[in-house]
Write an enzyme that holds these catalytic residues in place. Structure first.
Site, PDB file in Angstrom:
ATOM      1  N   PHE A   1       0.815  -1.215   0.000  1.00  0.00           N
ATOM      2  CA  PHE A   1       0.000   0.000   0.000  1.00  0.00           C
ATOM      3  C   PHE A   1       0.850   1.268   0.000  1.00  0.00           C
ATOM      4  CE2 PHE A   1      -2.159  -3.314   2.579  1.00  0.00           C
ATOM      5  CZ  PHE A   1      -3.049  -3.727   1.603  1.00  0.00           C
TER       6      PHE A   1
ATOM      7  N   GLY B   1       2.003  -0.442 -12.257  1.00  0.00           N
ATOM      8  CA  GLY B   1       2.716  -1.700 -12.445  1.00  0.00           C
ATOM      9  C   GLY B   1       2.329  -2.445 -13.701  1.00  0.00           C
TER      10      GLY B   1
ATOM     11  N   ILE C   1     -10.187  -3.589 -19.060  1.00  0.00           N
ATOM     12  CA  ILE C   1      -9.975  -4.409 -17.875  1.00  0.00           C
ATOM     13  C   ILE C   1      -9.338  -5.719 -18.320  1.00  0.00           C
ATOM     14  CG2 ILE C   1     -11.088  -5.594 -15.956  1.00  0.00           C
ATOM     15  CD1 ILE C   1     -11.003  -2.509 -15.756  1.00  0.00           C
ATOM     16  N   LEU C   2      -8.164  -6.020 -17.780  1.00  0.00           N
ATOM     17  CA  LEU C   2      -7.364  -7.137 -18.279  1.00  0.00           C
ATOM     18  C   LEU C   2      -7.710  -8.465 -17.622  1.00  0.00           C
ATOM     19  CD1 LEU C   2      -3.903  -5.344 -18.493  1.00  0.00           C
ATOM     20  CD2 LEU C   2      -5.709  -5.517 -20.223  1.00  0.00           C
ATOM     21  N   ASN C   3      -8.246  -8.435 -16.422  1.00  0.00           N
ATOM     22  CA  ASN C   3      -8.697  -9.649 -15.746  1.00  0.00           C
ATOM     23  C   ASN C   3      -9.829  -9.231 -14.828  1.00  0.00           C
ATOM     24  OD1 ASN C   3      -9.006 -11.680 -13.628  1.00  0.00           O
ATOM     25  ND2 ASN C   3      -7.108 -12.597 -14.386  1.00  0.00           N
TER      26      ASN C   3
ATOM     27  N   GLN D   1      -9.271  -5.654  -6.767  1.00  0.00           N
ATOM     28  CA  GLN D   1      -8.556  -4.408  -6.531  1.00  0.00           C
ATOM     29  C   GLN D   1      -9.509  -3.253  -6.220  1.00  0.00           C
ATOM     30  OE1 GLN D   1      -4.829  -3.510  -6.791  1.00  0.00           O
ATOM     31  NE2 GLN D   1      -5.338  -5.427  -5.807  1.00  0.00           N
TER      32      GLN D   1
ATOM     33  N   GLY E   1      -4.482   2.166 -14.682  1.00  0.00           N
ATOM     34  CA  GLY E   1      -4.262   1.585 -13.369  1.00  0.00           C
ATOM     35  C   GLY E   1      -5.548   1.518 -12.564  1.00  0.00           C
TER      36      GLY E   1
ATOM     37  N   GLU F   1      -5.598   1.926  -7.077  1.00  0.00           N
ATOM     38  CA  GLU F   1      -5.777   2.993  -6.097  1.00  0.00           C
ATOM     39  C   GLU F   1      -7.058   3.795  -6.256  1.00  0.00           C
ATOM     40  OE1 GLU F   1      -1.500   4.602  -5.029  1.00  0.00           O
ATOM     41  OE2 GLU F   1      -1.540   3.915  -7.092  1.00  0.00           O
TER      42      GLU F   1
END
Length: 698
Positions: free
Chosen positions: A234, A503, A585-587, A594, A658, A661
């Site tokens: 975090f 990331g 959205i990749l997964n 998340q 991303g 967050e």
């Protein structure tokens, strides 16, 4: 080229899930070796001063105690790239809890007993640990965290505010917050044949390696840092922390493997925190709610060791259309531990204040809070004038309102009751920038149709291994089960830190580029693959260095329903809903996790989490999970995360933004706005604990 049905977007199960639940996944403090020594820090017992004497004889006389390192005998360091890493180098005490000695022993119990037997004497100086809005030490820094200007002005915000027919002038206060990952900060260091290997709980082992090389005066190729499995961070593990340096120093001094895991009660003083903020927001608008002036002024603290300024005013520079704007950060250097990153730094704290002020404006005008936000949608990014690569905040608000049943509510506050419970609903917007850092990757094809991807990514619980395999599989047009992933080792191709919601974009771009190069080589190859296979490499230095002509942000909308006990002041969140616009959205499985994780953390920020500095003792009063209260399962009975389909060609090869967050960013404001709707009371200090609410309840 057809896409594998399990490539991108599919809810593929985490690759390391079984290893984690069966205990075969090894964390930083789970690499013991014969003869390993265990470390225990002796923290400074004063808030400011100098060490005048350290008496170690009693500690060294205890069974199992091997060595006590102090500033008198610890290995000398070169000047590190972060002052918090300059431990055991001199007699200074910059804040309470600063390491003044390290006990190394044959067992953890012996190390702890030894630390208790070390006697330290000090000379003290007066200390100042309390931030106030009018602190005489406040100044405007040139830059806030992230390189943003400390002060930014457009037009004449003060004059426009004074001329506005409707004005909001409110101050919002947030206390300090702590990251508290499940896995404490830990390092296991071993020297062998002049090479240092460190297993470290970190969000980026490449960065840890580079920092250790600078501090220890070593070439980088003489250090390997492994962060294969990390139990949360975090932000608190986003840069190297003192335990990695201390373990390495101990291993160098003794010639033995040294393991150091920080007790949770020591983490508040050593690994960073979200600094408290006092935020004044002024909004000027016409009677239709159209903003003419936005001012956001931040007061926060930093340590005497270094300047770290939470960039809480930055979101106000980009969020809503307004011809006049003034956003300023002010900071005071106090005798406190160094603040650092905590999930969505800047956005989480700043958007709480901005979105609360927007709700106050909506209440004064009698305009629906969703409609008010829609009326202030900018055509371009207000701060830079650049066009948005995509901005679907309006779609998030509209879809969220539909799913939540927003328009079924009575807008009047304190009108809905259920027995002793007062019910209310609230909404807030969210934003988070799209970031890309330089990374490298290799893609290897082996005879037999298997593939191996190498990139020094770090999986801090986000499912990075899984998503990177999906990215590679989609490029290579193979089932993702045929792709293996190697991450978490600084000997691998350089990867950026797992932070800033960057990331997947950073590593994924490198993986995509390497896999694309490999696919091209395979297409040109005829016959059987050679025994050694074929490898392609790539780095994204060029992509990361390019300045986009677009303003790139993710957006979201948060909705919350709360119940407030009219007798006790207890606040219960009955349901929360988040809708996000975050590119592709990749997964879907890991993405939902998340989003929900961020929302739960935002709930804690709103209702339970805070830390205060004792002005006399000079330390955080809440230093463990018995006093620093994080949400538990009973606190989140109904929490949902959804997203809209967003196509944005100006991001990266995957089209992703991303997501780690943005889930926290608007949650606290949505809950605070819901509490106001339930009770009619506008509270401007988090967390919203019962003692704050009781005076306003019937």
């Amino acid at each position: 080229m057809s896409e594998s049905p399990q490539a991108l977007g599919a809810p593929v199960v985490r690759r390391e899930g079984r290893d984690k639940v069966t205990g075969t996944a090894r964390y930083a403090a789970e690499h013991p070796e014969p003869g390993c020594l265990y470390g225990w820090i002796v923290p400074a017992g004063v808030a400011s001063g100098r060490v005048t004497a350290i008496r170690t004889a009693d500690a060294l006389a205890l069974p199992g105690v091997h060595t006590v390192l102090t500033h008198d005998n610890a290995p000398r360091l070169d000047e590190p790239d972060d002052p918090i890493l300059s431990v055991l180098q001199d007699d200074r005490v910059p804040h309470r809890g600063w390491p003044v000695a390290l006990v190394l022993a044959e067992s953890l119990e012996s190390a702890r007993a030894g630390a208790e037997a070390v006697h330290v004497e000090y000379t003290t100086t007066g200390h100042d640990v309390v931030l106030t809005a009018g602190h005489p030490g406040l100044y405007t820094p040139e830059e806030a965290n992230g390189g943003f200007p400390g002060l930014r002005e457009r037009g004449d915000a003060a004059r426009a505010f004074d001329a506005a027919p409707v004005r909001i002038d409110a101050t919002y206060t947030l206390r300090g917050l702590h990251n508290h990952p499940m896995e404490p900060h830990a390092s296991t260091a071993r020297w062998a044949d002049g090479h240092l290997t460190v297993h470290d709980s970190s969000q980026g082992s490449t960065t840890v390696r580079d920092s250790l090389a600078k501090a220890l005066g070593l070439d980088r190729d003489r250090i390997t840092v492994v962060s294969e499995h990390v139990g949360g961070g975090f932000g608190s593990k986003g840069t190297p922390r003192p335990q990695a340096v201390l373990a390495s120093m101990g291993a160098r001094h003794t010639g033995l493997t040294v393991q150091l895991a920080l007790p949770r009660r020591y983490m508040a003083a050593i690994v960073g925190h979200r600094a408290p903020t006092v935020q004044r927001v002024r909004l000027g608008a016409d009677r239709d709610g159209v903003l003419s002036s936005v001012s956001h002024e931040i007061a926060t603290h930093t340590s005497r060791l270094k300047e770290f300024v939470e960039q809480a005013a930055v979101p106000a520079r980009v969020m809503y259309a307004s011809p006049h704007s003034r956003t300023e950060h002010r900071v005071a250097a106090l005798d406190v531990p160094s603040p650092s990153w905590m999930r969505a730094p800047g956005e989480a704290s700043g958007m709480y204040a901005l979105e609360s002020a927007m709700d106050e404006l909506a209440c004064v005008l009698g305009i629906d809070p969703v409609e008010l936000r829609l009326r202030n949608e900018p055509q371009t990014e207000p701060d830079s004038g650049r066009p948005f690569s995509s901005r679907n905040l309006a779609a998030c608000l509209s879809e969220g309102a539909r799913r939540f049943g927003w328009y079924d509510r009575d807008p009047q506050p304190a009108t809905r009751e259920e027995g002793l419970w007062l019910l209310g609903t609230g909404v807030a917007s969210a934003t988070y920038p799209v970031l890309l850092s330089k990374s490298a990757a290799s893609a290897h094809a082996a005879p037999g149709g298997t593939f191996r991807i190498e990139v020094n990514a770090t999986d801090i619980g986000t499912g990075a291994r899984t998503v990177l395999a999906q990215i590679a599989a989609s490029v290579l047009d193979v089932p993702q089960e045929r792709v293996t992933i190697a991450i978490g080792n600084s000997d691998l191709p350089t990867g950026s830190v797992a932070g800033g919601s960057s990331g997947t974009a950073s590593w994924g771009t490198a993986v995509h580029k390497a896999a694309t190069a490999l696919a091209a080589r395979l297409a040109d190859h005829t016959g059987q693959l050679p025994a050694e296979g074929i490898t392609a490499t790539a780095d994204t230095g060029e992509e990361a260095a390019q300045e986009s002509p677009y303003a790139r942000h993710a957006f979201g909308a948060h909705f919350a329903e709360v119940a407030v006990d009219s007798l006790t002041g207890e606040v219960r969140v009955r349901r929360m809903l988040g809708v996000y616009a975050a590119g592709r959205i990749l997964n879907s499985r890991t993405a939902r996790s998340q989003f929900i994780g961020g929302m739960v953390m935002g709930l804690g920020m709103a209702l339970t989490e805070s830390s205060t500095m004792d002005p006399v003792f000079g330390d955080f009063t809440e230093r463990d999970l018995a006093s620093y209260h994080v949400p538990v399962c009973a606190d989140v009975p109904d929490i949902q995360a959804h997203w809209i389909e967003e196509e944005d060609p100006h991001l990266n090869p995957m089209g992703s933004k991303g997501i780690g967050e943005i889930g926290i960013v608007g949650t606290a404001a949505a809950i605070g706005n819901a509490v106001r709707h339930a009770t009619g009371a506008r509270l401007r200090e988090l967390p919203l604990t019962p003692d704050k609410l009781l005076p306003y309840l019937p």
